[in-house]
Design a protein around this motif. Structure first.
Motif, short mmCIF file in Angstrom:
data_model
loop_
_atom_site.label_atom_id
_atom_site.label_comp_id
_atom_site.label_asym_id
_atom_site.label_seq_id
_atom_site.Cartn_x
_atom_site.Cartn_y
_atom_site.Cartn_z
N GLU A 182 0.67 -1.24 0.01
CA GLU A 182 0.15 0.06 -0.06
C GLU A 182 0.99 1.22 -0.19
O GLU A 182 1.86 1.32 0.99
N VAL A 183 0.59 2.17 -0.79
CA VAL A 183 1.44 3.31 -0.98
C VAL A 183 0.68 4.49 -0.74
O VAL A 183 -0.52 4.59 -1.41
N GLU A 184 0.99 5.15 0.24
CA GLU A 184 -0.03 6.37 0.63
C GLU A 184 0.64 7.79 0.24
O GLU A 184 1.84 7.89 0.17
N ARG A 185 -0.59 8.63 0.23
CA ARG A 185 -0.09 10.11 -0.09
C ARG A 185 1.10 10.63 0.74
O ARG A 185 1.96 11.28 0.48
N ALA A 186 1.01 10.15 2.10
CA ALA A 186 1.94 10.79 3.15
C ALA A 186 3.36 9.97 2.82
O ALA A 186 4.23 10.54 3.52
N ALA A 187 3.28 8.79 2.43
CA ALA A 187 4.71 8.30 2.20
C ALA A 187 4.50 7.71 0.79
O ALA A 187 4.55 6.61 0.50
N PRO A 188 4.91 8.62 -0.32
CA PRO A 188 4.69 8.12 -1.55
C PRO A 188 5.83 7.56 -2.14
O PRO A 188 5.92 7.42 -3.47
N VAL A 189 6.49 7.05 -1.73
CA VAL A 189 7.91 5.83 -2.03
C VAL A 189 7.60 4.42 -2.01
O VAL A 189 7.50 4.14 -0.81
N LEU A 190 7.93 3.67 -2.82
CA LEU A 190 7.42 2.17 -2.64
C LEU A 190 8.92 1.88 -2.59
O LEU A 190 9.90 1.82 -3.58
N ASP A 191 9.55 1.21 -1.65
CA ASP A 191 10.69 0.42 -1.45
C ASP A 191 11.04 -0.82 -1.98
O ASP A 191 10.15 -1.74 -1.46
N LEU A 192 11.55 -1.02 -2.86
CA LEU A 192 11.62 -2.28 -3.79
C LEU A 192 12.92 -3.17 -3.54
O LEU A 192 13.29 -4.01 -4.30
N SER A 193 13.74 -2.44 -2.72
CA SER A 193 15.22 -3.03 -2.36
C SER A 193 15.03 -4.58 -1.95
O SER A 193 14.18 -5.32 -1.26
N GLY A 194 15.85 -5.50 -3.06
CA GLY A 194 15.90 -6.58 -2.85
C GLY A 194 14.63 -7.43 -3.25
O GLY A 194 14.67 -8.79 -3.09
N LEU A 195 13.91 -6.84 -3.92
CA LEU A 195 12.58 -7.69 -4.39
C LEU A 195 12.75 -8.02 -5.90
O LEU A 195 11.60 -8.71 -6.26
N ILE A 196 13.59 -7.26 -6.70
CA ILE A 196 13.47 -7.74 -8.18
C ILE A 196 14.49 -8.74 -8.19
O ILE A 196 15.79 -8.59 -7.97
#
Length: 196
Positions: A182-196
């Motif tokens: 879930e990406v919210e307006r208050a925290a608009p960055v999705l961390d994908l570190s180590g997931l690709i």
């Protein structure tokens, strides 16, 4: 497997999940859905958002002002890298982009407004705007990334572009499996570190 078949194969599980959610009545203002499928250097993305989130209304657009809002929104939705900013190091470019307006309550599923953009020619196709009901915007993107391993995050500028949007439910499929966020307006960055 050709590119189209690859994208379809990757998106089927996410699309079915989105369809199931929609059929269960999860039409929530402020909440959008983004499906992401990554295989090799290709990144396929599919976005769904309510009309309220994107243009501030869901009724049938009849005035010139409302029609202009729809056209402007579709133009913005047709530029994925201006909405979902990927790391420069990944070297991603848009292969194709298709954004449109779909009316869920219309019997004629073909009646929708749509802009199609191919990376090479910027071809445009535009039909009549859809009617009343719970109108949703739908966009599909195909990106090619020179270094997918550098995809360690996504900056959701989407919230700046569309002030009514509050949250994006993200489903991602990659070589490391399926993940939900879930990406919210208050925290608009999705961390994908180590997931690709």
């Amino acid at each position: 497997m050709n590119k189209t078949a690859l994208v379809i194969a990757l998106m089927v599980p996410s699309s079915l999940l989105g369809q199931e959610t929609r059929e269960l009545g999860a039409h929530e203002h402020g909440h959008s859905a983004l499906n992401i499928a990554i295989e090799g250097t290709q990144v396929a993305m599919e976005l769904e958002a309510t009309g309220v989130d994107i243009v501030g209304f869901e009724y049938e657009a009849e005035t010139a002002e409302d029609l202009a809002k729809l056209d402007a929104a579709i133009a913005k939705l047709s530029k994925p890298l201006a909405l979902f900013v990927l790391p420069d190091a990944a070297g991603c470019t848009v292969v194709s982009s298709n954004a449109g307006l779909i009316d869920e309550h219309h019997d004629d599923a073909e009646k929708h407004a749509e802009h199609e953009h191919e990376a090479e020619g910027e071809d445009h196709a535009h039909d009549d705007h859809a009617g009343a009901g719970h109108t949703e915007f739908h966009a599909e993107y195909l990106l090619d990334c020179a270094d997918p391993s550098a995809l360690d995050g996504i900056d959701f500028v989407f919230f700046d572009v569309f002030p009514n949007a509050q949250e994006v439910e993200v489903q991602m499929i990659s070589g490391k499996g399926s993940q939900g966020f879930e990406v919210e307006r208050a925290a608009p960055v999705l961390d994908l570190s180590g997931l690709i």
